[in-house]
Write an enzyme that holds these catalytic residues in place. Sequence first.
Site, PDB file in Angstrom:
ATOM      1  N   ASP A 233       0.781  -1.033  -0.103  1.00 31.34           N
ATOM      2  CA  ASP A 233      -0.133  -0.071   0.177  1.00 31.34           C
ATOM      3  C   ASP A 233       0.897   1.386   0.083  1.00 31.34           C
ATOM      4  O   ASP A 233       1.732   1.400   0.922  1.00 31.34           O
ATOM      5  CB  ASP A 233      -0.770   0.047   1.308  1.00 31.34           C
ATOM      6  CG  ASP A 233      -1.508   1.215   1.281  1.00 31.34           C
ATOM      7  OD1 ASP A 233      -2.592   1.455   0.778  1.00 31.34           O
ATOM      8  OD2 ASP A 233      -1.170   2.243   2.033  1.00 31.34           O
TER       9      ASP A 233
ATOM     10  N   SER B 254     -10.403   5.797   2.282  1.00 29.16           N
ATOM     11  CA  SER B 254      -9.855   6.080   3.492  1.00 29.16           C
ATOM     12  C   SER B 254     -10.558   7.003   4.290  1.00 29.16           C
ATOM     13  O   SER B 254     -10.425   8.210   3.785  1.00 29.16           O
ATOM     14  CB  SER B 254      -8.261   6.346   3.254  1.00 29.16           C
ATOM     15  OG  SER B 254      -7.538   6.295   4.481  1.00 29.16           O
TER      16      SER B 254
ATOM     17  N   TYR C 248       2.637  10.199  -0.615  1.00 23.90           N
ATOM     18  CA  TYR C 248       3.883   9.676   0.342  1.00 23.90           C
ATOM     19  C   TYR C 248       4.973  10.372  -0.293  1.00 23.90           C
ATOM     20  O   TYR C 248       5.431   9.936  -1.490  1.00 23.90           O
ATOM     21  CB  TYR C 248       3.709   8.282   0.254  1.00 23.90           C
ATOM     22  CG  TYR C 248       2.423   7.872   1.170  1.00 23.90           C
ATOM     23  CD1 TYR C 248       1.757   8.720   1.641  1.00 23.90           C
ATOM     24  CD2 TYR C 248       2.421   6.435   1.153  1.00 23.90           C
ATOM     25  CE1 TYR C 248       0.716   8.176   2.225  1.00 23.90           C
ATOM     26  CE2 TYR C 248       1.320   5.952   1.672  1.00 23.90           C
ATOM     27  CZ  TYR C 248       0.432   6.628   2.239  1.00 23.90           C
ATOM     28  OH  TYR C 248      -0.573   6.243   3.225  1.00 23.90           O
TER      29      TYR C 248
ATOM     30  N   GLU D 251       8.817 -10.038  12.113  1.00 23.79           N
ATOM     31  CA  GLU D 251       7.965 -10.151  13.360  1.00 23.79           C
ATOM     32  C   GLU D 251       6.502 -10.043  13.108  1.00 23.79           C
ATOM     33  O   GLU D 251       5.649 -10.418  13.601  1.00 23.79           O
ATOM     34  CB  GLU D 251       8.597  -9.006  14.537  1.00 23.79           C
ATOM     35  CG  GLU D 251       7.819  -9.171  15.785  1.00 23.79           C
ATOM     36  CD  GLU D 251       8.291  -8.161  16.623  1.00 23.79           C
ATOM     37  OE1 GLU D 251       7.392  -7.769  17.768  1.00 23.79           O
ATOM     38  OE2 GLU D 251       9.375  -7.703  16.666  1.00 23.79           O
TER      39      GLU D 251
ATOM     40  N   GLY E 162       4.345  -0.538   8.680  1.00 29.14           N
ATOM     41  CA  GLY E 162       5.570   0.200   8.211  1.00 29.14           C
ATOM     42  C   GLY E 162       6.661  -0.493   8.488  1.00 29.14           C
ATOM     43  O   GLY E 162       6.535  -1.297   9.861  1.00 29.14           O
TER      44      GLY E 162
ATOM     45  N   SER F  78      -1.573   2.255  10.567  1.00 27.51           N
ATOM     46  CA  SER F  78      -1.208   2.489  11.808  1.00 27.51           C
ATOM     47  C   SER F  78      -1.749   1.568  12.724  1.00 27.51           C
ATOM     48  O   SER F  78      -2.246   1.622  13.923  1.00 27.51           O
ATOM     49  CB  SER F  78      -1.595   4.026  12.420  1.00 27.51           C
ATOM     50  OG  SER F  78      -0.770   4.806  11.448  1.00 27.51           O
ATOM     51  N   PRO F  79      -1.672   0.261  12.622  1.00 26.88           N
ATOM     52  CA  PRO F  79      -2.397  -0.798  13.497  1.00 26.88           C
ATOM     53  C   PRO F  79      -1.366  -0.662  14.761  1.00 26.88           C
ATOM     54  O   PRO F  79      -1.843  -1.176  15.998  1.00 26.88           O
ATOM     55  CB  PRO F  79      -2.256  -2.065  12.768  1.00 26.88           C
ATOM     56  CG  PRO F  79      -1.132  -1.778  11.941  1.00 26.88           C
ATOM     57  CD  PRO F  79      -1.140  -0.319  11.333  1.00 26.88           C
ATOM     58  N   LEU F  80      -0.206  -0.504  14.737  1.00 35.31           N
ATOM     59  CA  LEU F  80       0.638  -0.094  15.804  1.00 35.31           C
ATOM     60  C   LEU F  80       0.691   1.095  16.699  1.00 35.31           C
ATOM     61  O   LEU F  80       1.756   1.253  17.473  1.00 35.31           O
ATOM     62  CB  LEU F  80       1.888  -1.028  15.845  1.00 35.31           C
ATOM     63  CG  LEU F  80       2.056  -2.401  15.395  1.00 35.31           C
ATOM     64  CD1 LEU F  80       3.623  -2.769  14.844  1.00 35.31           C
ATOM     65  CD2 LEU F  80       1.460  -3.367  16.288  1.00 35.31           C
TER      66      LEU F  80
END
Length: 324
Positions: free
Chosen positions: A49, A151, A54, A293, A284, A205-207
């Site tokens: 994505d 989005s 960007y 990981e 990212g 931004s899941p983290l």
Amino acid sequence: MQYRHLGNSGLRISEIGLGGWLTFGHVHDERSGREVMDRAFACGINFFDTANVYASGACETLWGKLLGAYPRSSYVLATKVYFPMGEGPNDRGLSRKHIMEQCEASLRRLQTETIDLYQCHRFDESTPLEETVRAMDDLVHQGKIHYWGFSCWPADAIRRSFGICGERLYAPVSSQPHYNMLLRDLEVEVLPACRELGVGQVVFSPLEQGLLTGKYRPGQPLPAGSRAGDERQNEFIRDRVSDQRMLEHIGRLHEVAGAAGCTLGQLALAWILRRPEITSCIVGATRPQQVEENAGASGIELSEQQLARIDEIILPVTFSYDYN
């Protein structure tokens, strides 16, 4: 790696996707970018994505070079349109003119003939929704995109877009929201609307830009090489790492991760993927090891007791996000 259908479409993408925001074109050059990209493919990631905005197009340009090493059929390529790409009055938004021009520009930078998933980066209140929907439908018919989505659109706009599409026009298949343990606005209106309409979620931004990996600890200096300490990519996180109460609560999640046999970051991703409406988490990475990981979160299942414990720890420090 496990794969899920993107909403009601026939397209299957990896539960973990690789995103280029703040990294490719900012932190990565061609050498380091290839290391990360190669590791993503090795881990089974097939969803990539980016967006035209960007690094002002540099991310797409770099990806065009890197992805050229792989068969086009082996990956699903997504990019976006909306934000300003010039100083002119028509160099932004979701008008037919801007969408068509930027699609062509993205195709050139990405060195491809077709974009698999083309998403409206935000909702444009200044352009009739009918105009945007028909432009996307035309791009599908022209063979320049396969699917389209959006989005951070409000639920009412999502429903209206389907009303416009009816049975004649290609309807959106994806929603790319900001969603994680700390930010749950999605669950109120958008997720129910998308569930009803068969729209899949590809979460960014899941983290929460590294907060949910547990690397930032209360009262401790920023880790060397972390995003928060890097001026090239810390615009959206530098204020959050000073919230000592939030960092304390996040630190308590280590006990749940330990019980689940995974890292804290993998726990945060598995928490998102617990919902069948979620298709993929876009992560990212500045190093190949981070990709590996994160990919390890695919397939992790959390018990009801573990989910309840996460809520007990995190709900007191959740927040809302203003996209205006």
